[in-house]
Design a protein around this motif. Sequence first.
Motif, PDB file in Angstrom:
ATOM      1  N   ASP A  73       0.843  -1.189   0.000  1.00 37.90           N
ATOM      2  CA  ASP A  73       0.000   0.000   0.000  1.00 37.90           C
ATOM      3  C   ASP A  73       0.881   1.243   0.000  1.00 37.90           C
ATOM      4  O   ASP A  73       2.064   1.169   0.319  1.00 37.90           O
ATOM      5  CB  ASP A  73      -0.949   0.013   1.206  1.00 37.90           C
ATOM      6  CG  ASP A  73      -0.229   0.175   2.531  1.00 37.90           C
ATOM      7  OD1 ASP A  73       0.351   1.258   2.773  1.00 37.90           O
ATOM      8  OD2 ASP A  73      -0.257  -0.766   3.344  1.00 37.90           O
ATOM      9  N   ASN A  74       0.305   2.367  -0.372  1.00 40.96           N
ATOM     10  CA  ASN A  74       1.061   3.621  -0.363  1.00 40.96           C
ATOM     11  C   ASN A  74       0.577   4.541   0.755  1.00 40.96           C
ATOM     12  O   ASN A  74       0.534   5.750   0.614  1.00 40.96           O
ATOM     13  CB  ASN A  74       1.004   4.313  -1.731  1.00 40.96           C
ATOM     14  CG  ASN A  74      -0.385   4.819  -2.081  1.00 40.96           C
ATOM     15  OD1 ASN A  74      -1.376   4.407  -1.487  1.00 40.96           O
ATOM     16  ND2 ASN A  74      -0.455   5.704  -3.054  1.00 40.96           N
ATOM     17  N   GLY A  75       0.219   3.927   1.883  1.00 45.83           N
ATOM     18  CA  GLY A  75      -0.197   4.685   3.059  1.00 45.83           C
ATOM     19  C   GLY A  75       1.001   5.315   3.747  1.00 45.83           C
ATOM     20  O   GLY A  75       2.100   5.392   3.184  1.00 45.83           O
ATOM     21  N   PRO A  76       0.838   5.738   4.995  1.00 43.59           N
ATOM     22  CA  PRO A  76       1.909   6.428   5.718  1.00 43.59           C
ATOM     23  C   PRO A  76       3.034   5.508   6.189  1.00 43.59           C
ATOM     24  O   PRO A  76       4.064   5.979   6.666  1.00 43.59           O
ATOM     25  CB  PRO A  76       1.183   7.048   6.914  1.00 43.59           C
ATOM     26  CG  PRO A  76       0.000   6.166   7.128  1.00 43.59           C
ATOM     27  CD  PRO A  76      -0.403   5.693   5.760  1.00 43.59           C
ATOM     28  N   GLY A  77       2.857   4.206   6.039  1.00 49.67           N
ATOM     29  CA  GLY A  77       3.867   3.268   6.530  1.00 49.67           C
ATOM     30  C   GLY A  77       3.669   2.980   8.007  1.00 49.67           C
ATOM     31  O   GLY A  77       2.842   3.598   8.673  1.00 49.67           O
ATOM     32  N   ASP A  81       9.306   2.093  15.392  1.00 42.55           N
ATOM     33  CA  ASP A  81       9.236   1.536  16.744  1.00 42.55           C
ATOM     34  C   ASP A  81       8.078   0.552  16.925  1.00 42.55           C
ATOM     35  O   ASP A  81       8.030  -0.180  17.907  1.00 42.55           O
ATOM     36  CB  ASP A  81       9.142   2.656  17.792  1.00 42.55           C
ATOM     37  CG  ASP A  81       7.882   3.504  17.642  1.00 42.55           C
ATOM     38  OD1 ASP A  81       7.381   3.646  16.510  1.00 42.55           O
ATOM     39  OD2 ASP A  81       7.417   4.031  18.670  1.00 42.55           O
ATOM     40  N   LYS A  82       7.162   0.480  15.960  1.00 44.04           N
ATOM     41  CA  LYS A  82       6.034  -0.452  16.051  1.00 44.04           C
ATOM     42  C   LYS A  82       6.222  -1.691  15.183  1.00 44.04           C
ATOM     43  O   LYS A  82       5.510  -2.672  15.350  1.00 44.04           O
ATOM     44  CB  LYS A  82       4.743   0.262  15.663  1.00 44.04           C
ATOM     45  CG  LYS A  82       4.369   1.326  16.660  1.00 44.04           C
ATOM     46  CD  LYS A  82       3.085   2.005  16.308  1.00 44.04           C
ATOM     47  CE  LYS A  82       2.799   3.040  17.396  1.00 44.04           C
ATOM     48  NZ  LYS A  82       1.755   3.952  17.023  1.00 44.04           N
ATOM     49  N   LEU A  83       7.178  -1.639  14.258  1.00 40.85           N
ATOM     50  CA  LEU A  83       7.363  -2.745  13.311  1.00 40.85           C
ATOM     51  C   LEU A  83       7.586  -4.088  13.993  1.00 40.85           C
ATOM     52  O   LEU A  83       7.056  -5.101  13.555  1.00 40.85           O
ATOM     53  CB  LEU A  83       8.545  -2.461  12.376  1.00 40.85           C
ATOM     54  CG  LEU A  83       8.214  -1.805  11.052  1.00 40.85           C
ATOM     55  CD1 LEU A  83       9.476  -1.527  10.261  1.00 40.85           C
ATOM     56  CD2 LEU A  83       7.242  -2.608  10.234  1.00 40.85           C
ATOM     57  N   ARG A 119       7.717  -5.065   5.369  1.00 43.95           N
ATOM     58  CA  ARG A 119       8.720  -4.015   5.149  1.00 43.95           C
ATOM     59  C   ARG A 119       7.943  -2.719   5.079  1.00 43.95           C
ATOM     60  O   ARG A 119       6.840  -2.677   4.534  1.00 43.95           O
ATOM     61  CB  ARG A 119       9.465  -4.230   3.832  1.00 43.95           C
ATOM     62  CG  ARG A 119      10.242  -5.508   3.748  1.00 43.95           C
ATOM     63  CD  ARG A 119      11.083  -5.651   2.469  1.00 43.95           C
ATOM     64  NE  ARG A 119      10.477  -5.274   1.210  1.00 43.95           N
ATOM     65  CZ  ARG A 119       9.749  -6.062   0.439  1.00 43.95           C
ATOM     66  NH1 ARG A 119       9.465  -7.290   0.820  1.00 43.95           N
ATOM     67  NH2 ARG A 119       9.289  -5.634  -0.721  1.00 43.95           N
ATOM     68  N   SER A 120       8.517  -1.664   5.606  1.00 43.72           N
ATOM     69  CA  SER A 120       7.802  -0.406   5.596  1.00 43.72           C
ATOM     70  C   SER A 120       8.772   0.757   5.568  1.00 43.72           C
ATOM     71  O   SER A 120       9.852   0.688   6.156  1.00 43.72           O
ATOM     72  CB  SER A 120       6.911  -0.305   6.837  1.00 43.72           C
ATOM     73  OG  SER A 120       6.204   0.910   6.836  1.00 43.72           O
ATOM     74  N   LYS A 121       8.373   1.810   4.866  1.00 41.72           N
ATOM     75  CA  LYS A 121       9.109   3.073   4.868  1.00 41.72           C
ATOM     76  C   LYS A 121       8.136   4.172   5.226  1.00 41.72           C
ATOM     77  O   LYS A 121       7.035   4.246   4.658  1.00 41.72           O
ATOM     78  CB  LYS A 121       9.717   3.367   3.490  1.00 41.72           C
ATOM     79  CG  LYS A 121      11.031   2.703   3.253  1.00 41.72           C
ATOM     80  CD  LYS A 121      11.703   3.310   2.035  1.00 41.72           C
ATOM     81  CE  LYS A 121      13.080   2.696   1.873  1.00 41.72           C
ATOM     82  NZ  LYS A 121      13.704   3.097   0.642  1.00 41.72           N
ATOM     83  N   GLN A 122       8.559   5.002   6.157  1.00 43.53           N
ATOM     84  CA  GLN A 122       7.713   6.121   6.584  1.00 43.53           C
ATOM     85  C   GLN A 122       7.311   6.964   5.376  1.00 43.53           C
ATOM     86  O   GLN A 122       8.148   7.286   4.534  1.00 43.53           O
ATOM     87  CB  GLN A 122       8.482   6.974   7.606  1.00 43.53           C
ATOM     88  CG  GLN A 122       7.604   7.810   8.481  1.00 43.53           C
ATOM     89  CD  GLN A 122       6.777   6.984   9.463  1.00 43.53           C
ATOM     90  OE1 GLN A 122       7.246   5.992   9.999  1.00 43.53           O
ATOM     91  NE2 GLN A 122       5.552   7.379   9.677  1.00 43.53           N
ATOM     92  N   GLU A 124       5.872   6.165   2.741  1.00 43.12           N
ATOM     93  CA  GLU A 124       5.880   5.481   1.442  1.00 43.12           C
ATOM     94  C   GLU A 124       4.976   4.260   1.423  1.00 43.12           C
ATOM     95  O   GLU A 124       4.644   3.761   0.371  1.00 43.12           O
ATOM     96  CB  GLU A 124       7.304   5.078   1.053  1.00 43.12           C
ATOM     97  CG  GLU A 124       8.173   6.258   0.694  1.00 43.12           C
ATOM     98  CD  GLU A 124       9.542   5.845   0.201  1.00 43.12           C
ATOM     99  OE1 GLU A 124       9.678   4.718  -0.328  1.00 43.12           O
ATOM    100  OE2 GLU A 124      10.478   6.637   0.347  1.00 43.12           O
ATOM    101  N   GLY A 125       4.614   3.750   2.595  1.00 47.49           N
ATOM    102  CA  GLY A 125       3.728   2.596   2.650  1.00 47.49           C
ATOM    103  C   GLY A 125       4.363   1.378   3.262  1.00 47.49           C
ATOM    104  O   GLY A 125       5.472   1.429   3.809  1.00 47.49           O
ATOM    105  N   ALA A 126       3.626   0.272   3.161  1.00 49.02           N
ATOM    106  CA  ALA A 126       4.084  -0.994   3.731  1.00 49.02           C
ATOM    107  C   ALA A 126       3.849  -2.114   2.719  1.00 49.02           C
ATOM    108  O   ALA A 126       2.960  -2.014   1.868  1.00 49.02           O
ATOM    109  CB  ALA A 126       3.321  -1.300   5.019  1.00 49.02           C
ATOM    110  N   ILE A 127       4.668  -3.149   2.833  1.00 48.23           N
ATOM    111  CA  ILE A 127       4.522  -4.343   2.000  1.00 48.23           C
ATOM    112  C   ILE A 127       4.526  -5.552   2.921  1.00 48.23           C
ATOM    113  O   ILE A 127       5.500  -5.799   3.630  1.00 48.23           O
ATOM    114  CB  ILE A 127       5.673  -4.481   0.975  1.00 48.23           C
ATOM    115  CG1 ILE A 127       5.745  -3.263   0.070  1.00 48.23           C
ATOM    116  CG2 ILE A 127       5.495  -5.766   0.152  1.00 48.23           C
ATOM    117  CD1 ILE A 127       6.985  -3.236  -0.812  1.00 48.23           C
ATOM    118  N   PHE A 128       3.424  -6.285   2.902  1.00 45.56           N
ATOM    119  CA  PHE A 128       3.338  -7.533   3.647  1.00 45.56           C
ATOM    120  C   PHE A 128       3.567  -8.679   2.669  1.00 45.56           C
ATOM    121  O   PHE A 128       2.962  -8.701   1.587  1.00 45.56           O
ATOM    122  CB  PHE A 128       1.969  -7.680   4.327  1.00 45.56           C
ATOM    123  CG  PHE A 128       1.855  -6.863   5.577  1.00 45.56           C
ATOM    124  CD1 PHE A 128       2.091  -7.433   6.813  1.00 45.56           C
ATOM    125  CD2 PHE A 128       1.536  -5.518   5.508  1.00 45.56           C
ATOM    126  CE1 PHE A 128       2.001  -6.672   7.972  1.00 45.56           C
ATOM    127  CE2 PHE A 128       1.440  -4.748   6.657  1.00 45.56           C
ATOM    128  CZ  PHE A 128       1.671  -5.348   7.904  1.00 45.56           C
TER     129      PHE A 128
END
Length: 132
Positions: A73-77, A81-83, A119-122, A124-128
């Motif tokens: 997704d292209n959400g906020p990531g 500290d929560k990953l 994986r996530s970038k602030q 840029e989103g997250a990839i599960f």
Amino acid sequence: PKFEEKNINTTLKIFPKDLKILADPDLIDQVLINLLLNAIDAVAEGKSRKSGPKITIVASVNLNNRITIEIADNGPGIKHDKLDKIFMPFFTSKTKGSGIGLSLSRQIMQMHKGSISVRSKQDEGAIFTMIF
């Protein structure tokens, strides 16, 4: 319907086209529904995105000849500290929800001798990634 309702651009890619997974369809549906609902929530948060809300699903065979499903997704990531906590039972960063979805998803994937990771970038989103 939620994708249309929230105007989310969705892309589905399957390589090869006849890709098959040997798994319990009801349990894997649960994992996919949980990941997609989380992605919908994530893209609904990111209001400043130029390209609009977007979720991409890619199913393929990786270099180790294992089947993978990626939901991006292209959400906020996810905050750094929560990953490492998101797969813990009852952990949630949402105002609604029990925090059981990702923990249960991980258990289901382990029952299938697979795994789930993120994986996530602030901003840029997250990839599960589900690996079977």
